[in-house]
Motif scaffolding. Structure first.
Motif, PDB file in Angstrom:
ATOM      1  N   THR A  17      -7.667  -4.091 -21.081  1.00  0.00           N
ATOM      2  CA  THR A  17      -8.692  -3.101 -20.714  1.00  0.00           C
ATOM      3  C   THR A  17      -9.879  -3.784 -20.050  1.00  0.00           C
ATOM      4  O   THR A  17     -10.398  -3.305 -19.030  1.00  0.00           O
ATOM      5  CB  THR A  17      -9.148  -2.324 -21.965  1.00  0.00           C
ATOM      6  OG1 THR A  17      -8.011  -1.712 -22.560  1.00  0.00           O
ATOM      7  CG2 THR A  17     -10.186  -1.277 -21.622  1.00  0.00           C
TER       8      THR A  17
ATOM      9  N   ALA B 208       1.334  -3.736 -16.116  1.00  0.00           N
ATOM     10  CA  ALA B 208       2.511  -2.893 -16.329  1.00  0.00           C
ATOM     11  C   ALA B 208       3.086  -3.074 -17.730  1.00  0.00           C
ATOM     12  O   ALA B 208       3.538  -2.117 -18.356  1.00  0.00           O
ATOM     13  CB  ALA B 208       3.575  -3.207 -15.279  1.00  0.00           C
ATOM     14  N   SER B 209       3.038  -4.299 -18.241  1.00  0.00           N
ATOM     15  CA  SER B 209       3.598  -4.551 -19.571  1.00  0.00           C
ATOM     16  C   SER B 209       2.722  -3.996 -20.685  1.00  0.00           C
ATOM     17  O   SER B 209       3.204  -3.781 -21.796  1.00  0.00           O
ATOM     18  CB  SER B 209       3.818  -6.050 -19.781  1.00  0.00           C
ATOM     19  OG  SER B 209       2.586  -6.716 -19.978  1.00  0.00           O
ATOM     20  N   GLN B 210       1.457  -3.757 -20.410  1.00  0.00           N
ATOM     21  CA  GLN B 210       0.523  -3.343 -21.457  1.00  0.00           C
ATOM     22  C   GLN B 210      -0.055  -1.947 -21.254  1.00  0.00           C
ATOM     23  O   GLN B 210      -0.766  -1.447 -22.122  1.00  0.00           O
ATOM     24  CB  GLN B 210      -0.638  -4.346 -21.552  1.00  0.00           C
ATOM     25  CG  GLN B 210      -0.221  -5.749 -21.914  1.00  0.00           C
ATOM     26  CD  GLN B 210       0.362  -5.825 -23.303  1.00  0.00           C
ATOM     27  OE1 GLN B 210      -0.155  -5.232 -24.241  1.00  0.00           O
ATOM     28  NE2 GLN B 210       1.458  -6.549 -23.444  1.00  0.00           N
ATOM     29  N   ILE B 211       0.222  -1.307 -20.128  1.00  0.00           N
ATOM     30  CA  ILE B 211      -0.438  -0.045 -19.809  1.00  0.00           C
ATOM     31  C   ILE B 211      -0.111   1.054 -20.819  1.00  0.00           C
ATOM     32  O   ILE B 211      -0.966   1.877 -21.153  1.00  0.00           O
ATOM     33  CB  ILE B 211      -0.140   0.405 -18.356  1.00  0.00           C
ATOM     34  CG1 ILE B 211      -1.169   1.437 -17.900  1.00  0.00           C
ATOM     35  CG2 ILE B 211       1.265   0.945 -18.216  1.00  0.00           C
ATOM     36  CD1 ILE B 211      -2.537   0.897 -17.725  1.00  0.00           C
ATOM     37  N   GLU B 212       1.097   1.071 -21.344  1.00  0.00           N
ATOM     38  CA  GLU B 212       1.452   2.075 -22.354  1.00  0.00           C
ATOM     39  C   GLU B 212       0.621   1.879 -23.618  1.00  0.00           C
ATOM     40  O   GLU B 212       0.158   2.849 -24.220  1.00  0.00           O
ATOM     41  CB  GLU B 212       2.954   2.010 -22.667  1.00  0.00           C
ATOM     42  CG  GLU B 212       3.412   3.065 -23.649  1.00  0.00           C
ATOM     43  CD  GLU B 212       3.175   4.501 -23.169  1.00  0.00           C
ATOM     44  OE1 GLU B 212       3.058   5.393 -24.037  1.00  0.00           O
ATOM     45  OE2 GLU B 212       3.099   4.749 -21.957  1.00  0.00           O
ATOM     46  N   SER B 213       0.402   0.625 -23.992  1.00  0.00           N
ATOM     47  CA  SER B 213      -0.446   0.341 -25.160  1.00  0.00           C
ATOM     48  C   SER B 213      -1.881   0.778 -24.910  1.00  0.00           C
ATOM     49  O   SER B 213      -2.544   1.304 -25.806  1.00  0.00           O
ATOM     50  CB  SER B 213      -0.415  -1.150 -25.497  1.00  0.00           C
ATOM     51  OG  SER B 213       0.884  -1.543 -25.860  1.00  0.00           O
TER      52      SER B 213
ATOM     53  N   ARG C  91      -2.793   3.199 -22.932  1.00  0.00           N
ATOM     54  CA  ARG C  91      -2.802   4.666 -22.985  1.00  0.00           C
ATOM     55  C   ARG C  91      -2.787   5.171 -24.421  1.00  0.00           C
ATOM     56  O   ARG C  91      -3.544   6.058 -24.786  1.00  0.00           O
ATOM     57  CB  ARG C  91      -1.614   5.227 -22.209  1.00  0.00           C
ATOM     58  CG  ARG C  91      -1.674   6.734 -21.994  1.00  0.00           C
ATOM     59  CD  ARG C  91      -0.418   7.294 -21.369  1.00  0.00           C
ATOM     60  NE  ARG C  91       0.776   7.135 -22.184  1.00  0.00           N
ATOM     61  CZ  ARG C  91       1.029   7.826 -23.314  1.00  0.00           C
ATOM     62  NH1 ARG C  91       0.155   8.699 -23.752  1.00  0.00           N
ATOM     63  NH2 ARG C  91       2.135   7.623 -23.994  1.00  0.00           N
ATOM     64  N   THR C  92      -1.926   4.593 -25.260  1.00  0.00           N
ATOM     65  CA  THR C  92      -1.807   5.084 -26.640  1.00  0.00           C
ATOM     66  C   THR C  92      -3.005   4.694 -27.506  1.00  0.00           C
ATOM     67  O   THR C  92      -3.291   5.373 -28.479  1.00  0.00           O
ATOM     68  CB  THR C  92      -0.508   4.586 -27.312  1.00  0.00           C
ATOM     69  OG1 THR C  92      -0.492   3.167 -27.304  1.00  0.00           O
ATOM     70  CG2 THR C  92       0.708   5.141 -26.611  1.00  0.00           C
ATOM     71  N   GLN C  93      -3.697   3.632 -27.150  1.00  0.00           N
ATOM     72  CA  GLN C  93      -4.833   3.169 -27.952  1.00  0.00           C
ATOM     73  C   GLN C  93      -6.176   3.521 -27.302  1.00  0.00           C
ATOM     74  O   GLN C  93      -7.215   3.000 -27.708  1.00  0.00           O
ATOM     75  CB  GLN C  93      -4.752   1.644 -28.130  1.00  0.00           C
ATOM     76  CG  GLN C  93      -3.446   1.167 -28.663  1.00  0.00           C
ATOM     77  CD  GLN C  93      -3.546   0.642 -30.074  1.00  0.00           C
ATOM     78  OE1 GLN C  93      -4.601   0.649 -30.673  1.00  0.00           O
ATOM     79  NE2 GLN C  93      -2.432   0.214 -30.599  1.00  0.00           N
TER      80      GLN C  93
ATOM     81  N   VAL D 105      -4.575  -5.500 -26.069  1.00  0.00           N
ATOM     82  CA  VAL D 105      -4.876  -4.281 -25.320  1.00  0.00           C
ATOM     83  C   VAL D 105      -6.343  -4.283 -24.881  1.00  0.00           C
ATOM     84  O   VAL D 105      -6.675  -3.845 -23.772  1.00  0.00           O
ATOM     85  CB  VAL D 105      -4.535  -3.035 -26.172  1.00  0.00           C
ATOM     86  CG1 VAL D 105      -4.800  -1.764 -25.407  1.00  0.00           C
ATOM     87  CG2 VAL D 105      -3.082  -3.080 -26.615  1.00  0.00           C
TER      88      VAL D 105
END
Length: 188
Positions: free
Chosen positions: A149, A69-74, A76-78, A145
């Motif tokens: 992944t 949850a803390s890294q999912i946005e990263s 997605r953006t990367q 990230v």
């Protein structure tokens, strides 16, 4: 001169950090040994061991959920940068299944031990590495990230492994018979 002092301070810091890690590890090992000794002698020790064993999986799941949850946005953006490593992680899982099977045969391991070898060989404890990756400077933020992944690919792979590894390393008929007999026989 200033550079040498800075390098020396960094070197001292690394050694102090190493000592702290070794000390913490030693305390954990001693605590584990004391808990196991207590479990052999006292009911309370057995209860502690059983409770800890039963909460291990939920605690790991919660940890993983928080990390993702803390890294999912990263992620997605990367994603465009990460697309390159996903096939590498997936290939590693495929290769490790066959490497583990080969090592199990070469070592003449029982099928259940070979299965365990395959699973443990394929998992790389990325949650242990993640804090190190998160501590890297911002210029290397992609490393964290990539670790997340890899964890996600590994999780999907483990779900697939649960279905495929028993086909790759089947149990012998005698082991299947004794396992099913033990499950169906009433306890005496």
């Amino acid at each position: 001169m200033q550079r040498n002092e800075s390098e020396a301070a960094t070197h001292r810091g690394v050694h102090e950090s190493d000592r702290a890690v070794r000390g913490a590890r030693s305390r954990k090992i001693v605590l584990a040994a004391l808990t196991q000794a207590a479990a052999r002698r006292h009911v309370a020790g057995r209860i502690v061991m059983e409770v800890m064993a039963s909460i291990m999986v939920p605690v790991m799941m919660a940890t993983l959920a928080v990390v993702v949850a803390s890294q999912i946005e990263s992620v997605r953006t990367q994603l465009s940068s990460l697309i390159v490593v996903i096939p590498i992680f997936a290939a590693f899982l495929v290769i490790m299944a066959f490497v583990g099977q080969g090592v199990g045969k070469a070592a003449r391991l029982e099928p259940s031990a070979t299965r365990a070898l395959i699973f443990s060989g394929a998992t790389r404890n990325s949650l242990v590495v993640l804090p190190l990756a998160l501590a890297l400077p911002p210029a290397l933020s992609l490393a964290a990230v990539v670790v997340v992944t890899q964890t996600l690919v590994e999780l999907v792979g483990m779900v697939i492994y649960v279905r495929l590894i028993p086909r790759l390393v089947p149990l012998p008929i005698t082991e299947l018979t004794s396992d099913s007999a033990a499950k169906t026989e009433p306890a005496t």
